[in-house]
Motif scaffolding. Structure first.
Motif, PDB file in Angstrom:
ATOM      1  N   THR A 259      -3.034  25.734   2.277  1.00 58.19           N
ATOM      2  CA  THR A 259      -4.940  25.861   3.349  1.00 58.19           C
ATOM      3  C   THR A 259      -5.399  24.718   3.556  1.00 58.19           C
ATOM      4  OG1 THR A 259      -5.496  26.687   1.244  1.00 58.19           O
ATOM      5  CG2 THR A 259      -4.716  28.262   2.480  1.00 58.19           C
ATOM      6  N   HIS A 260      -4.727  23.706   2.327  1.00 57.89           N
ATOM      7  CA  HIS A 260      -5.581  22.033   1.957  1.00 57.89           C
ATOM      8  C   HIS A 260      -4.624  21.060   2.027  1.00 57.89           C
ATOM      9  CE1 HIS A 260      -8.362  25.713   0.828  1.00 57.89           C
ATOM     10  NE2 HIS A 260      -9.035  25.343   0.807  1.00 57.89           N
ATOM     11  N   GLY A 261      -5.351  19.925   2.214  1.00 60.70           N
ATOM     12  CA  GLY A 261      -4.607  18.637   1.542  1.00 60.70           C
ATOM     13  C   GLY A 261      -5.190  17.573   1.494  1.00 60.70           C
ATOM     14  N   PHE A 262      -4.396  16.590   0.913  1.00 63.72           N
ATOM     15  CA  PHE A 262      -5.484  15.401   0.384  1.00 63.72           C
ATOM     16  C   PHE A 262      -4.546  14.064   1.523  1.00 63.72           C
ATOM     17  CE2 PHE A 262      -4.957  16.193  -4.005  1.00 63.72           C
ATOM     18  CZ  PHE A 262      -4.053  14.838  -4.397  1.00 63.72           C
ATOM     19  N   VAL A 263      -5.319  13.368   1.395  1.00 62.81           N
ATOM     20  CA  VAL A 263      -4.614  11.825   1.472  1.00 62.81           C
ATOM     21  C   VAL A 263      -5.851  11.040   0.969  1.00 62.81           C
ATOM     22  CG1 VAL A 263      -3.822   9.868   3.162  1.00 62.81           C
ATOM     23  CG2 VAL A 263      -3.841  12.723   3.797  1.00 62.81           C
ATOM     24  N   VAL A 264      -4.729  10.063   0.245  1.00 63.37           N
ATOM     25  CA  VAL A 264      -5.312   8.702  -0.443  1.00 63.37           C
ATOM     26  C   VAL A 264      -4.186   7.686  -0.571  1.00 63.37           C
ATOM     27  CG1 VAL A 264      -4.205   8.957  -3.246  1.00 63.37           C
ATOM     28  CG2 VAL A 264      -6.262   8.539  -2.870  1.00 63.37           C
ATOM     29  N   GLU A 265      -5.172   6.898  -0.567  1.00 60.01           N
ATOM     30  CA  GLU A 265      -3.598   5.489  -0.761  1.00 60.01           C
ATOM     31  C   GLU A 265      -4.611   4.686  -2.341  1.00 60.01           C
ATOM     32  OE1 GLU A 265      -3.917   4.560   4.139  1.00 60.01           O
ATOM     33  OE2 GLU A 265      -5.285   3.135   3.182  1.00 60.01           O
TER      34      GLU A 265
ATOM     35  N   MET B 171       0.824  -1.234   0.359  1.00 56.45           N
ATOM     36  CA  MET B 171       0.002  -0.379   0.619  1.00 56.45           C
ATOM     37  C   MET B 171       0.827   0.948   0.139  1.00 56.45           C
ATOM     38  SD  MET B 171      -3.050   1.407   0.511  1.00 56.45           S
ATOM     39  CE  MET B 171      -4.037  -0.579   0.537  1.00 56.45           C
ATOM     40  N   ILE B 172       0.568   2.255  -0.833  1.00 50.95           N
ATOM     41  CA  ILE B 172       1.131   3.617  -1.039  1.00 50.95           C
ATOM     42  C   ILE B 172       0.436   4.893  -0.486  1.00 50.95           C
ATOM     43  CG2 ILE B 172       2.314   5.466  -2.454  1.00 50.95           C
ATOM     44  CD1 ILE B 172       4.062   2.964  -2.320  1.00 50.95           C
ATOM     45  N   THR B 173       0.822   5.835   0.421  1.00 53.13           N
ATOM     46  CA  THR B 173       0.055   6.545   1.050  1.00 53.13           C
ATOM     47  C   THR B 173       0.657   7.731   0.559  1.00 53.13           C
ATOM     48  OG1 THR B 173      -0.632   5.117   3.080  1.00 53.13           O
ATOM     49  CG2 THR B 173      -1.170   8.013   3.119  1.00 53.13           C
ATOM     50  N   HIS B 174      -0.391   8.502  -0.892  1.00 47.14           N
ATOM     51  CA  HIS B 174      -0.259   9.925  -1.103  1.00 47.14           C
ATOM     52  C   HIS B 174      -1.111  11.088  -0.781  1.00 47.14           C
ATOM     53  CE1 HIS B 174       1.085  11.753  -5.199  1.00 47.14           C
ATOM     54  NE2 HIS B 174      -0.019  12.049  -5.204  1.00 47.14           N
ATOM     55  N   ILE B 175      -0.018  11.952  -0.275  1.00 45.38           N
ATOM     56  CA  ILE B 175      -0.572  12.989   0.713  1.00 45.38           C
ATOM     57  C   ILE B 175       0.217  14.309  -0.201  1.00 45.38           C
ATOM     58  CG2 ILE B 175       0.214  14.297   2.534  1.00 45.38           C
ATOM     59  CD1 ILE B 175       1.117  11.692   3.747  1.00 45.38           C
ATOM     60  N   LEU B 176      -0.761  15.405  -0.445  1.00 40.92           N
ATOM     61  CA  LEU B 176      -0.710  16.186  -1.390  1.00 40.92           C
ATOM     62  C   LEU B 176      -1.425  17.539   0.030  1.00 40.92           C
ATOM     63  CD1 LEU B 176      -0.549  17.341  -4.919  1.00 40.92           C
ATOM     64  CD2 LEU B 176      -2.024  19.004  -3.506  1.00 40.92           C
ATOM     65  N   VAL B 177      -0.377  18.857  -0.002  1.00 39.16           N
ATOM     66  CA  VAL B 177      -1.168  20.031   0.982  1.00 39.16           C
ATOM     67  C   VAL B 177      -0.749  20.683   0.473  1.00 39.16           C
ATOM     68  CG1 VAL B 177      -0.755  18.651   3.480  1.00 39.16           C
ATOM     69  CG2 VAL B 177       1.672  20.006   2.065  1.00 39.16           C
ATOM     70  N   PHE B 178      -1.212  21.923   0.001  1.00 37.42           N
ATOM     71  CA  PHE B 178      -0.550  22.787  -1.044  1.00 37.42           C
ATOM     72  C   PHE B 178      -1.948  24.536  -0.825  1.00 37.42           C
ATOM     73  CE2 PHE B 178      -5.087  20.681  -1.680  1.00 37.42           C
ATOM     74  CZ  PHE B 178      -6.071  21.265  -2.607  1.00 37.42           C
ATOM     75  N   ARG B 179      -1.360  25.339  -1.253  1.00 38.73           N
ATOM     76  CA  ARG B 179      -2.536  26.859  -0.984  1.00 38.73           C
ATOM     77  C   ARG B 179      -2.240  27.450  -2.035  1.00 38.73           C
ATOM     78  NH1 ARG B 179      -2.377  30.711   2.587  1.00 38.73           N
ATOM     79  NH2 ARG B 179      -1.309  29.692   4.167  1.00 38.73           N
ATOM     80  N   PHE B 180      -3.951  28.091  -2.265  1.00 38.05           N
ATOM     81  CA  PHE B 180      -4.163  28.136  -3.469  1.00 38.05           C
ATOM     82  C   PHE B 180      -3.217  29.749  -3.957  1.00 38.05           C
ATOM     83  CE2 PHE B 180      -7.921  25.565  -2.869  1.00 38.05           C
ATOM     84  CZ  PHE B 180      -7.900  24.268  -4.656  1.00 38.05           C
ATOM     85  N   ARG B 181      -3.446  30.600  -4.726  1.00 40.82           N
ATOM     86  CA  ARG B 181      -3.454  31.279  -5.333  1.00 40.82           C
ATOM     87  C   ARG B 181      -4.332  32.423  -4.742  1.00 40.82           C
ATOM     88  NH1 ARG B 181      -3.349  31.666 -10.780  1.00 40.82           N
ATOM     89  NH2 ARG B 181      -3.591  34.273 -10.643  1.00 40.82           N
ATOM     90  N   ASP B 182      -4.154  33.798  -4.161  1.00 35.64           N
ATOM     91  CA  ASP B 182      -4.284  34.743  -3.121  1.00 35.64           C
ATOM     92  C   ASP B 182      -5.494  35.794  -4.633  1.00 35.64           C
ATOM     93  OD1 ASP B 182      -3.553  33.976  -0.713  1.00 35.64           O
ATOM     94  OD2 ASP B 182      -2.146  35.140  -0.714  1.00 35.64           O
ATOM     95  N   ASP B 183      -4.568  35.513  -5.675  1.00 37.32           N
ATOM     96  CA  ASP B 183      -5.282  36.764  -6.702  1.00 37.32           C
ATOM     97  C   ASP B 183      -6.586  35.868  -7.252  1.00 37.32           C
ATOM     98  OD1 ASP B 183      -3.356  35.176  -7.711  1.00 37.32           O
ATOM     99  OD2 ASP B 183      -3.042  36.188  -9.124  1.00 37.32           O
ATOM    100  N   LEU B 184      -6.806  35.156  -6.597  1.00 39.83           N
ATOM    101  CA  LEU B 184      -7.839  34.062  -7.925  1.00 39.83           C
ATOM    102  C   LEU B 184      -9.461  34.682  -7.780  1.00 39.83           C
ATOM    103  CD1 LEU B 184      -7.328  30.357  -6.714  1.00 39.83           C
ATOM    104  CD2 LEU B 184      -6.132  31.570  -8.529  1.00 39.83           C
ATOM    105  N   PRO B 185      -9.997  34.733  -8.969  1.00 36.29           N
ATOM    106  CA  PRO B 185     -11.373  35.000  -9.389  1.00 36.29           C
ATOM    107  C   PRO B 185     -11.863  34.026  -8.516  1.00 36.29           C
ATOM    108  CG  PRO B 185     -11.068  33.785 -11.217  1.00 36.29           C
ATOM    109  CD  PRO B 185      -9.859  34.059 -10.756  1.00 36.29           C
TER     110      PRO B 185
ATOM    111  N   ALA C 275     -13.904  21.081  -5.494  1.00 36.36           N
ATOM    112  CA  ALA C 275     -15.634  19.904  -6.594  1.00 36.36           C
ATOM    113  C   ALA C 275     -14.399  19.077  -7.518  1.00 36.36           C
ATOM    114  CB  ALA C 275     -16.283  21.010  -7.135  1.00 36.36           C
ATOM    115  N   GLU C 276     -13.586  19.391  -8.376  1.00 37.21           N
ATOM    116  CA  GLU C 276     -13.658  18.228  -9.413  1.00 37.21           C
ATOM    117  C   GLU C 276     -12.109  17.215  -8.603  1.00 37.21           C
ATOM    118  OE1 GLU C 276     -11.343  18.161 -13.340  1.00 37.21           O
ATOM    119  OE2 GLU C 276     -11.660  20.070 -12.887  1.00 37.21           O
ATOM    120  N   LEU C 277     -11.220  17.995  -7.376  1.00 36.26           N
ATOM    121  CA  LEU C 277     -10.673  16.830  -6.876  1.00 36.26           C
ATOM    122  C   LEU C 277     -11.786  15.747  -6.023  1.00 36.26           C
ATOM    123  CD1 LEU C 277      -7.963  18.801  -5.422  1.00 36.26           C
ATOM    124  CD2 LEU C 277      -7.362  16.972  -7.155  1.00 36.26           C
TER     125      LEU C 277
END
Length: 109
Positions: free
Chosen positions: A53-59, A1-15, A24-26
């Motif tokens: 600001t956000h993250g996801f974890v999936v195996e 089993m492989i655990t894949h982790i991604l943490v991220f920050r959106f740009r401040d200037d988004l519409p 929602a797409e994620l």
């Protein structure tokens, strides 16, 4: 089993609505990529580090399943067209489950 982790920050200037649209797409990924297991995502509630600001974890059952996902045309298109334009920073880690001694291929996003 492989655990894949991604943490991220959106740009401040988004519409308005851009971040919500990507989030929602994620959330559709587990239904689009059947090898994904135990998907969890959300807002970072840490009071110690707010650089992301956000993250996801999936195996994934195997390293090959993870690599198949990462190298799929649909994932590459999402990263290129939807992800990179809205993300300021990110960090990705893929960890084998305890006892799994197979190395993870380096250098892929």
């Amino acid at each position: 089993m492989i655990t894949h982790i991604l943490v991220f920050r959106f740009r401040d200037d988004l519409p308005p609505g851009a971040a919500e649209s990507v989030l929602a797409e994620l959330e559709t990924f587990p239904s689009r990529y059947p090898a994904m297991r135990n998907w969890r995502s959300g807002v970072n509630v840490s009071t110690r580090d707010t650089s992301m600001t956000h993250g996801f974890v999936v195996e994934f059952p195997t390293e090959q399943d993870l690599l198949d996902y990462l190298h799929s045309d649909s994932h590459e298109r999402f990263v290129r067209e939807r992800w990179r334009p809205v993300i300021e920073r990110q960090a990705i880690v893929s960890l084998p489950t305890a006892g799994d001694t197979q190395p993870i291929e380096r250098g892929h996003r």
